[in-house]
Write a protein that holds these residues in place. Structure first.
Motif, short mmCIF file in Angstrom:
data_model
loop_
_atom_site.label_atom_id
_atom_site.label_comp_id
_atom_site.label_asym_id
_atom_site.label_seq_id
_atom_site.Cartn_x
_atom_site.Cartn_y
_atom_site.Cartn_z
N GLY A 95 0.80 -1.22 0.00
CA GLY A 95 0.00 0.00 0.00
C GLY A 95 0.83 1.27 0.00
N ASN A 96 2.08 1.18 -0.44
CA ASN A 96 2.97 2.33 -0.43
C ASN A 96 2.85 3.18 -1.70
OD1 ASN A 96 3.94 1.34 1.98
ND2 ASN A 96 5.65 0.28 1.03
N GLN A 97 2.17 2.67 -2.72
CA GLN A 97 2.02 3.39 -3.98
C GLN A 97 0.59 3.90 -4.06
OE1 GLN A 97 4.65 -0.16 -5.97
NE2 GLN A 97 2.83 0.43 -7.03
N LYS A 98 0.36 4.82 -5.00
CA LYS A 98 -1.00 5.32 -5.16
C LYS A 98 -1.86 4.37 -5.99
CE LYS A 98 -0.17 8.27 -9.14
NZ LYS A 98 -0.37 9.55 -9.74
N GLY A 99 -1.27 3.37 -6.59
CA GLY A 99 -2.01 2.39 -7.38
C GLY A 99 -1.13 1.19 -7.67
N GLU A 100 -1.65 0.29 -8.47
CA GLU A 100 -0.93 -0.94 -8.83
C GLU A 100 0.02 -0.68 -10.00
OE1 GLU A 100 -1.03 -3.69 -7.12
OE2 GLU A 100 -2.72 -3.13 -5.85
N GLY A 101 1.18 -1.32 -9.95
CA GLY A 101 2.13 -1.26 -11.06
C GLY A 101 1.74 -2.22 -12.17
N TYR A 102 2.57 -2.33 -13.18
CA TYR A 102 2.25 -3.13 -14.37
C TYR A 102 2.91 -4.51 -14.38
CZ TYR A 102 6.62 -0.88 -15.88
OH TYR A 102 7.90 -0.42 -15.95
N GLU A 103 3.50 -4.92 -13.29
CA GLU A 103 4.18 -6.21 -13.19
C GLU A 103 3.26 -7.37 -13.59
OE1 GLU A 103 6.47 -8.56 -9.55
OE2 GLU A 103 5.13 -6.90 -9.08
N PHE A 104 2.06 -7.43 -13.02
CA PHE A 104 1.09 -8.49 -13.32
C PHE A 104 0.76 -8.53 -14.80
CE2 PHE A 104 -3.40 -9.29 -14.24
CZ PHE A 104 -3.50 -10.63 -13.88
N HIS A 105 0.57 -7.38 -15.40
CA HIS A 105 0.14 -7.30 -16.79
C HIS A 105 1.19 -7.83 -17.75
CE1 HIS A 105 -2.12 -4.41 -14.40
NE2 HIS A 105 -3.14 -4.76 -15.17
N ILE A 106 2.45 -7.55 -17.45
CA ILE A 106 3.54 -8.08 -18.29
C ILE A 106 3.62 -9.60 -18.16
CG2 ILE A 106 6.05 -8.15 -18.55
CD1 ILE A 106 6.07 -5.17 -17.95
N LEU A 107 3.51 -10.09 -16.93
CA LEU A 107 3.54 -11.53 -16.70
C LEU A 107 2.38 -12.22 -17.43
CD1 LEU A 107 4.97 -13.85 -15.22
CD2 LEU A 107 3.48 -13.38 -13.27
N ALA A 108 1.19 -11.68 -17.30
CA ALA A 108 0.02 -12.26 -17.97
C ALA A 108 0.18 -12.20 -19.49
CB ALA A 108 -1.25 -11.52 -17.54
N ALA A 109 0.65 -11.08 -20.01
CA ALA A 109 0.84 -10.96 -21.46
C ALA A 109 1.85 -11.98 -21.96
CB ALA A 109 1.28 -9.54 -21.82
N GLY A 110 2.93 -12.21 -21.24
CA GLY A 110 3.91 -13.21 -21.65
C GLY A 110 3.31 -14.60 -21.69
N LEU A 111 2.54 -14.96 -20.69
CA LEU A 111 1.87 -16.26 -20.65
C LEU A 111 0.92 -16.40 -21.85
CD1 LEU A 111 0.32 -17.78 -17.48
CD2 LEU A 111 -1.05 -17.61 -19.51
N LEU A 112 0.18 -15.34 -22.13
CA LEU A 112 -0.79 -15.36 -23.22
C LEU A 112 -0.11 -15.41 -24.59
CD1 LEU A 112 -3.12 -12.81 -21.53
CD2 LEU A 112 -3.76 -15.17 -22.06
N ILE A 113 0.98 -14.69 -24.75
CA ILE A 113 1.71 -14.72 -26.02
C ILE A 113 2.26 -16.12 -26.28
CG2 ILE A 113 3.76 -13.83 -27.21
CD1 ILE A 113 3.07 -11.08 -25.80
N ALA A 114 2.68 -16.82 -25.23
CA ALA A 114 3.12 -18.21 -25.39
C ALA A 114 1.99 -19.06 -25.96
CB ALA A 114 3.61 -18.77 -24.05
N LEU A 115 0.75 -18.81 -25.56
CA LEU A 115 -0.39 -19.55 -26.09
C LEU A 115 -0.69 -19.15 -27.54
CD1 LEU A 115 -2.73 -19.58 -22.98
CD2 LEU A 115 -1.68 -21.57 -24.09
N VAL A 116 -0.49 -17.89 -27.87
CA VAL A 116 -0.68 -17.45 -29.26
C VAL A 116 0.31 -18.18 -30.16
CG1 VAL A 116 -0.50 -15.51 -30.85
CG2 VAL A 116 -1.60 -15.18 -28.64
N VAL A 117 1.54 -18.28 -29.72
CA VAL A 117 2.59 -18.93 -30.52
C VAL A 117 2.39 -20.44 -30.58
CG1 VAL A 117 5.06 -19.40 -30.67
CG2 VAL A 117 4.26 -17.11 -30.10
N GLY A 118 2.11 -21.06 -29.43
CA GLY A 118 2.08 -22.51 -29.36
C GLY A 118 0.73 -23.17 -29.52
N GLY A 119 -0.33 -22.42 -29.36
CA GLY A 119 -1.67 -23.00 -29.45
C GLY A 119 -2.10 -23.64 -28.14
N ALA A 120 -3.24 -24.29 -28.19
CA ALA A 120 -3.92 -24.80 -26.99
C ALA A 120 -3.31 -26.07 -26.43
CB ALA A 120 -5.39 -25.06 -27.31
#
Length: 148
Positions: free
Chosen positions: A110-135
Motif C-alpha cells: 500500500g505504499n504506492q498510489k495504485g498498482e504497477g504493471y508487473e502483473f500485466h507483463i507476466l500475464a501478457a507473456g503467458l498469453l503470447i506463449a499460447l498465441v505462438v504454441g496453441g492450446a
C-alpha cells in the motif's frame, strides 16, 4: 486460415498455461462484467472506461467481454490463439494506459498510489506463449485439427 487459427501441438504445457490464465484473468473479467469479487459490474466498468478513461463505448464493451469470456475460451481450449491474443492486448493496454504511472511493482504494502504493471507483463507473456504454441492437448482446438 482455420489451420493457422487452430494449429497446436499435442503437448500438455499449454494446458497448464491455459488453466493458469483462466485462474488469474477470469476473476478480473467477472469483476468487470458481473460485479463479482468486489467489482463494479458492467454498468460501473463501462462508465469508468467511457467517462474517466475516455474510451469509445465499443472499446469498453470489447474489453469487458474479452476479459470475461476470453478466459473461458482458454480454459476449454477453443479459439485459443484468438482469445489469448485478445487478452494479451488488453493486458498490454492496461499496463501502458492505466498502470504505467504507478511503476513496475504490484502494490503489496500500500505504499504506492495504485498498482504497477508487473502483473500485466507476466500475464501478457503467458498469453503470447499460447498465441505462438496453441492450446495443446486436451483442448477443443486440438480436436478440431484436421477437420478443416
Amino acid at each position: 486460415m482455420f489451420d493457422t487459427l487452430f494449429s497446436t501441438s499435442g503437448d500438455i504445457i499449454p494446458l497448464i498455461l491455459r488453466i493458469t490464465a483462466f485462474v488469474v484473468i477470469f476473476p478480473h473479467g467477472a469483476q468487470k462484467l458481473l460485479g463479482w469479487f468486489g467489482g463494479y459490474g458492467f454498468k460501473g466498468t463501462y462508465g469508468f472506461f467511457t467517462g474517466q478513461m475516455k474510451f469509445p463505448g465499443i472499446l469498453a464493451v470489447l474489453i469487458i467481454l474479452g476479459e470475461s469470456f476470453g478466459p473461458v475460451l482458454l480454459l476449454v481450449g477453443f479459439l485459443t490463439k484468438f482469445a489469448a491474443a485478445s487478452i494479451a492486448i488488453i493486458m498490454i493496454g492496461a499496463a501502458v494506459l492505466a498502470h504505467r504511472q504507478n511503476g513496475f511493482f504490484i502494490n503489496w504494502n500500500g505504499n504506492q498510489k495504485g498498482e504497477g504493471y508487473e502483473f500485466h507483463i507476466l500475464a501478457a507473456g503467458l498469453l503470447i506463449a499460447l498465441v505462438v504454441g496453441g492450446a495443446g492437448v486436451y483442448s477443443v482446438d486440438f480436436n478440431l485439427i484436421g477437420k478443416f
